[in-house]
Motif scaffolding. Structure first.
Motif, short mmCIF file in Angstrom:
data_model
loop_
_atom_site.label_atom_id
_atom_site.label_comp_id
_atom_site.label_asym_id
_atom_site.label_seq_id
_atom_site.Cartn_x
_atom_site.Cartn_y
_atom_site.Cartn_z
N GLN A 273 0.82 -1.21 0.00
CA GLN A 273 0.00 0.00 0.00
C GLN A 273 0.85 1.26 0.00
O GLN A 273 0.49 2.26 -0.63
CB GLN A 273 -0.91 0.01 1.23
CG GLN A 273 -2.17 -0.78 1.07
CD GLN A 273 -1.97 -2.24 1.40
OE1 GLN A 273 -0.88 -2.65 1.76
NE2 GLN A 273 -3.01 -3.03 1.28
N ASP A 274 1.99 1.19 0.70
CA ASP A 274 2.88 2.35 0.71
C ASP A 274 3.38 2.66 -0.69
O ASP A 274 3.48 3.82 -1.09
CB ASP A 274 4.07 2.07 1.63
CG ASP A 274 3.66 2.09 3.08
OD1 ASP A 274 3.32 3.18 3.55
OD2 ASP A 274 3.67 1.03 3.71
N VAL B 120 1.89 1.92 -3.55
CA VAL B 120 0.80 2.48 -4.36
C VAL B 120 0.60 3.95 -4.02
O VAL B 120 0.43 4.80 -4.90
CB VAL B 120 -0.50 1.68 -4.14
CG1 VAL B 120 -1.63 2.31 -4.91
CG2 VAL B 120 -0.31 0.25 -4.55
N LEU B 121 0.64 4.26 -2.72
CA LEU B 121 0.47 5.65 -2.29
C LEU B 121 1.59 6.52 -2.86
O LEU B 121 1.34 7.64 -3.34
CB LEU B 121 0.46 5.70 -0.77
CG LEU B 121 0.34 7.08 -0.15
CD1 LEU B 121 -0.94 7.74 -0.59
CD2 LEU B 121 0.39 6.99 1.35
N ALA B 122 2.82 5.98 -2.85
CA ALA B 122 3.95 6.75 -3.39
C ALA B 122 3.76 7.00 -4.87
O ALA B 122 4.02 8.11 -5.36
CB ALA B 122 5.25 5.99 -3.14
N ASP C 41 0.92 7.20 -6.49
CA ASP C 41 -0.15 8.19 -6.60
C ASP C 41 0.40 9.60 -6.38
O ASP C 41 0.11 10.53 -7.14
CB ASP C 41 -1.21 7.85 -5.55
CG ASP C 41 -2.51 8.57 -5.82
OD1 ASP C 41 -2.86 8.71 -7.00
OD2 ASP C 41 -3.18 8.97 -4.85
N PHE C 42 1.23 9.72 -5.35
CA PHE C 42 1.80 11.03 -5.03
C PHE C 42 2.75 11.49 -6.12
O PHE C 42 2.77 12.68 -6.48
CB PHE C 42 2.51 10.96 -3.69
CG PHE C 42 3.01 12.27 -3.21
CD1 PHE C 42 2.11 13.29 -2.93
CD2 PHE C 42 4.34 12.51 -3.04
CE1 PHE C 42 2.55 14.52 -2.50
CE2 PHE C 42 4.80 13.74 -2.61
CZ PHE C 42 3.90 14.74 -2.34
N ALA D 148 -3.57 13.29 -14.55
CA ALA D 148 -4.49 13.16 -13.42
C ALA D 148 -5.38 11.95 -13.62
O ALA D 148 -5.60 11.15 -12.70
CB ALA D 148 -5.33 14.42 -13.28
N LEU D 149 -5.88 11.79 -14.85
CA LEU D 149 -6.78 10.69 -15.15
C LEU D 149 -6.11 9.34 -14.94
O LEU D 149 -6.61 8.47 -14.23
CB LEU D 149 -7.22 10.81 -16.61
CG LEU D 149 -8.67 10.58 -16.90
CD1 LEU D 149 -9.17 11.67 -17.81
CD2 LEU D 149 -8.85 9.25 -17.56
N PHE E 274 -5.23 8.51 -11.30
CA PHE E 274 -6.36 7.99 -10.52
C PHE E 274 -6.69 6.56 -10.93
O PHE E 274 -6.89 5.70 -10.07
CB PHE E 274 -7.57 8.88 -10.72
CG PHE E 274 -8.83 8.27 -10.17
CD1 PHE E 274 -8.98 8.10 -8.81
CD2 PHE E 274 -9.85 7.86 -11.00
CE1 PHE E 274 -10.12 7.52 -8.29
CE2 PHE E 274 -10.99 7.29 -10.49
CZ PHE E 274 -11.12 7.12 -9.13
N SER F 154 -3.88 4.11 -9.58
CA SER F 154 -3.83 3.85 -8.13
C SER F 154 -5.10 3.16 -7.67
O SER F 154 -5.05 2.29 -6.80
CB SER F 154 -3.58 5.14 -7.36
OG SER F 154 -4.59 6.06 -7.63
N SER F 155 -6.25 3.51 -8.26
CA SER F 155 -7.47 2.85 -7.81
C SER F 155 -7.48 1.39 -8.27
O SER F 155 -7.95 0.51 -7.54
CB SER F 155 -8.71 3.58 -8.29
OG SER F 155 -8.79 3.52 -9.68
N ALA G 38 -5.16 -0.44 -5.88
CA ALA G 38 -5.77 -0.60 -4.56
C ALA G 38 -6.87 -1.65 -4.61
O ALA G 38 -7.03 -2.46 -3.69
CB ALA G 38 -6.33 0.73 -4.08
N LEU H 42 -5.25 -4.96 -4.52
CA LEU H 42 -4.81 -5.34 -3.18
C LEU H 42 -6.00 -5.73 -2.32
O LEU H 42 -5.89 -6.56 -1.41
CB LEU H 42 -4.06 -4.17 -2.54
CG LEU H 42 -2.72 -3.86 -3.16
CD1 LEU H 42 -2.14 -2.63 -2.51
CD2 LEU H 42 -1.78 -5.03 -2.96
N LEU H 43 -7.16 -5.11 -2.61
CA LEU H 43 -8.33 -5.38 -1.79
C LEU H 43 -8.94 -6.72 -2.12
O LEU H 43 -9.33 -7.47 -1.23
CB LEU H 43 -9.34 -4.26 -2.01
CG LEU H 43 -10.55 -4.16 -1.10
CD1 LEU H 43 -10.07 -3.94 0.31
CD2 LEU H 43 -11.42 -3.01 -1.53
#
Lengths: 65, 139
Positions: free
Chosen positions: A7-8, A10-12, A14-15, A44-45, A48, A51-52, A55, A58-59
């Motif tokens: 998750q870290d 993926v967050l990185a 995204d950022f 931007a598109l 998103f 990352s979604s 995620a 991962l879910l």
């Protein structure tokens, strides 16, 4: 993009996408060009979407159910 | 013209500072949920500033208002919380530990209401230090 968990990472990512998009906008202001803006919109598109999707993977373990 | 440039420069500097705070938060906060919290807020702030600056620049240059940037703003103000929400959900699904090693947020000592802490004390149990499992919760 290190981190204890996936998750870290993926967050990185995204950022990184967000910051790259901001950089494109600033370059667009500097160069007086509208083309950078389209790039920023696409970034931007896809940021998103990517990352979604990751995620969601991962879910659930799969992206499209 | 001078005033406009000064305003744009100020907006860009403020947004850069916000993005820097976001990066520092991503780098240094102790657990995943805090790392998730920092960049999402600060990026939204930085984005708003830079897009406002871009709108001002292009509106001043060409006749007429330039509203392309509002498109990005709207899109990202909708999608950024959504992706952060999915990430937090997947992290909780994967039992990513909170600061102190707790996995369940409801069992985190910081989330225990004083009444239930009192019940623990009344039952002769002391709240464990952060990182230790709570009574009744093995490993």
């Amino acid at each position: 993009m290190r981190g204890p968990r996936a998750q870290d990472r993926v967050l990185a990512l995204d950022f990184i996408f967000a910051v790259a998009m901001l950089m494109m906008l600033v370059l667009g202001i500097r160069d007086d060009s509208r083309m950078y803006f389209e790039g920023a919109l696409l970034m931007a598109l896809f940021g998103f979407l990517g990352s979604s999707a990751m995620a969601k993977f991962l879910l659930r373990g799969e992206v499209i159910e | 013209m001078m005033v406009v440039e000064a305003l744009v420069a100020l907006l860009l500097l403020a947004s850069g500072a916000a993005a820097l705070v976001a990066a520092l938060g991503l780098l240094r906060l102790p657990d995943f949920f805090m790392r998730l919290h920092g960049p999402t807020k600060a990026t939204t702030l930085g984005l708003g500033g830079i897009l406002a600056a871009s709108t001002i620049v292009f509106s001043v240059q060409d006749p007429g208002l330039s509203l392309h940037e509002v498109l990005i703003t709207l899109f990202l103000f909708i999608t950024a919380p959504a992706s952060a929400h999915i990430l937090a959900k997947s992290a909780m699904h994967d039992r990513v530990p909170f600061q102190g090693g707790q996995e369940d947020p409801l069992l985190h000592p910081a989330n225990l209401v004083p009444e239930s802490a009192g019940e623990y004390h009344a039952a002769g149990l002391d709240l464990p230090p952060p990182g230790e499992p709570l009574p009744g919760e093995e490993s």
